[in-house]
Design an enzyme around this catalytic site. Structure first.
Site, PDB file in Angstrom:
ATOM      1  N   SER A   1      51.952  59.709  -3.244  1.00  0.00           N
ATOM      2  CA  SER A   1      50.505  59.799  -3.394  1.00  0.00           C
ATOM      3  C   SER A   1      49.938  58.451  -3.802  1.00  0.00           C
ATOM      4  CB  SER A   1      50.163  60.826  -4.471  1.00  0.00           C
ATOM      5  OG  SER A   1      50.582  60.323  -5.732  1.00  0.00           O
ATOM      6  N   LYS A   2      48.675  58.286  -3.472  1.00  0.00           N
ATOM      7  CA  LYS A   2      47.964  57.054  -3.796  1.00  0.00           C
ATOM      8  C   LYS A   2      48.028  56.830  -5.313  1.00  0.00           C
ATOM      9  CE  LYS A   2      45.274  53.683  -2.723  1.00  0.00           C
ATOM     10  NZ  LYS A   2      43.898  53.431  -3.042  1.00  0.00           N
ATOM     11  N   ARG A   3      47.899  57.934  -6.059  1.00  0.00           N
ATOM     12  CA  ARG A   3      47.844  57.840  -7.522  1.00  0.00           C
ATOM     13  C   ARG A   3      49.141  57.238  -8.091  1.00  0.00           C
ATOM     14  NH1 ARG A   3      48.282  61.697 -11.771  1.00  0.00           N
ATOM     15  NH2 ARG A   3      48.904  63.305 -10.293  1.00  0.00           N
TER      16      ARG A   3
ATOM     17  N   GLY B   1      50.144  53.903  -5.083  1.00  0.00           N
ATOM     18  CA  GLY B   1      49.175  52.890  -4.651  1.00  0.00           C
ATOM     19  C   GLY B   1      49.244  52.617  -3.162  1.00  0.00           C
TER      20      GLY B   1
END
Ligand code: GLU
Length: 487
Positions: free
Chosen positions: A255-257, A260
């Site tokens: 995930s982006k969280r 990144g």
């Protein structure tokens, strides 16, 4: 399979092209290839607040980079454009009206504040948030009152409970979802008149005659909602297949969280991954061929892809494995391809001191050791720098013994014997001089390597000498000699 296969990738342009979306696109593409079908690209861009044209561009660029070409779309001269949901908003509304006419959907007038309060109350009672279906059967008086208050309704689809939605998933097998887990009657058209994903996707998949819907496992509950909509609208359903999610080595969902930029395809392009490696790795991550083939091209995968051999369990994204694939392609793709893809990494320096052919040789000498093409500049920079920097550590390691001065002096004296342009020939001359001096191995090579490249490892020494040419070799050896005695 009797009907012609039609599959699609339907990303929302609300973020960069995610690794998971790229893998889904790839599986759909491969499925179409395997079955002589059609692969469609449709942008689900109805979320006007979060959709951005820059994300659309990023998604298109990413798919193109991977070589995943779609077979139809609006003709804009050249490659097809993607279909866009925002181009047919009225059309979705027509379908919503049909559901209202059948009594399967209704206008709901609650305000955002009322919905937020409901959520809060449920939270306070530790209950999962769900719509309470309270506007299902409004009296005409209440409806009139809400209209007078200026409330603009959304359209909700009735989700009857108790009911079990089940289907035979192309990857996961039998799936059963309780209708009571779907969050109550669902909005299909927002109060601003824009259809939401779960509704527009059904209308589009029907319109576009999709035969299979292959997407990520995170859509399983959406699929249950969509199946109810297919049933309500009376349309034939495609086959559904849900590919497993992708986790990292610590079992966290990619995930982006947490990760990144590392979840974006674009990052891998910039970092110098070969699209051939990315495609091979993404395909291989959850799918195995009958004979457990590891390396294959996009084309070969398209001949072999088999949905029934896609794993049910989560995929693990292992960057080292990807780098292994990448190293393989950096070493095995045609040199001209690697040279062309390397050029951007040299953009900031002047490479005109070397002919095109010499530059190709530079790339050829360093590519074997790379796991990402972006490392190429670091590996090859020594060919281009005006002066080699020799730090104390290198001096100690390679130039501290008496032999260093002797080797460098002898090579300088015999410079005219070196057949520049002939890599093996240059190495032979160095070795035969070494023999005359009674030196070999580190004693012979390290002073030369340190002087010519600033390190003791790297490409074959003969190649370094041969490519650098007489002038640079002379200057670099003289520079180092000026440091000697070096101890
Ligand atoms: N817009 C959805 C997404 O990006 C599409 C899912 C689907 O394939 O239906 O995840």
């Amino acid at each position: 399979m009797s009907e012609k296969v039609r599959v699609r990738i339907a990303p929302s342009p609300t973020g960069h092209l995610h690794l998971g979306t790229a893998r889904t696109a790839l599986y759909n593409y491969l499925y179409a290839k395997r079955h002589g079908g059609t692969f469609v690209f449709r942008l689900e861009d109805t979320d006007e607040e979060r959709s951005r044209e820059s994300f659309t561009e990023d998604i298109i660029a990413g798919l193109k980079w991977l070589g995943i070409a779609w077979d139809e779309g609006p003709d804009i001269g050249g490659p097809f454009a993607p279909y866009r949901q925002t181009e047919k908003l009225d059309h979705y509304n027509d379908f919503a009206k049909k559901l209202i006419d059948k009594g399967l959907a209704y206008y709901a007038y609650e305000t955002p504040e009322e919905l937020a309060a409901l959520k809060e109350a449920q939270k306070a009672e530790n209950k999962a948030p769900r719509y309470d279906n309270s506007h299902r059967n409004l009296t005409p008086e209440l409806i009139e009152k809400y209209i007078e208050e200026g409330r603009v309704p959304s359209i909700r689809f009735r989700i009857e409970e108790p009911h079990v939605v089940s289907w035979n998933d192309g990857i996961k097998g039998e799936i059963k979802i309780e209708a009571s887990d779907l969050g109550g009657d669902m909005v299909i058209v927002k109060s601003n008149g824009v259809a939401i994903y779960n509704f527009a996707v059904v209308v589009d998949d029907v319109d576009m005659e999709m035969t299979q819907v292959i997407r990520g496992e995170d859509h399983i509950h959406n699929t249950a909602k969509q199946i109810l909509l297919y049933e309500a609208l009376g349309y034939k359903m495609p086959e559904f297949a849900h590919a497993p999610l992708i986790f990292d080595m610590e079992h966290r969902k990619l995930s982006k969280r947490h990760h990144g930029e590392a979840v974006h395809i674009d990052k891998y392009r910039i970092d110098g991954y070969m699209p051939e490696a990315m495609v091979n790795y993404l395909a291989h991550m959850s799918w195995t061929t009958v004979d457990d083939k590891e390396l294959f091209t996009l084309e070969e995968a398209g001949e072999l892809f088999d949905l029934s051999r896609v794993s049910k369990s989560p995929a693990v994204f292992d960057i080292q494995k990807l780098q292994w694939f990448n190293g393989h392609y950096i070493r095995s793709l045609p040199l001209a391809t690697i040279v062309e893809r390397s050029l951007p990494y040299f953009g900031h320096i002047d490479i005109s001191g070397y002919s095109t052919e010499e530059f190709q040789q530079v790339v050829a000498t360093v590519r074997d050791g790379l796991s990402m093409l972006s490392e190429i500049y670091g590996a090859a920079a020594f060919y281009f720098v005006p002066k080699i920097e020799i730090d104390a550590e290198l001096k100690e390691k390679a130039l501290s013994k008496d032999n260093a001065k002797t080797v460098l002096t002898e090579i300088l004296k015999n410079l005219n014997q070196l057949p520049f342009g002939d890599h093996a020939g240059c190495k032979l001359v160095v070795d035969s001089l070494g023999k005359e001096l009674g030196m070999k191995g580190k004693d012979l090579y390290w002073p030369l390597r340190a002087s010519l490249s600033g390190k003791v490892q790297g490409p074959d020494l003969g190649s370094i000498i041969s490519i650098l040419g007489a002038e640079r070799v002379k200057a670099r050896l003289e520079d180092t000699l000026s440091l000697c005695p070096c101890a």
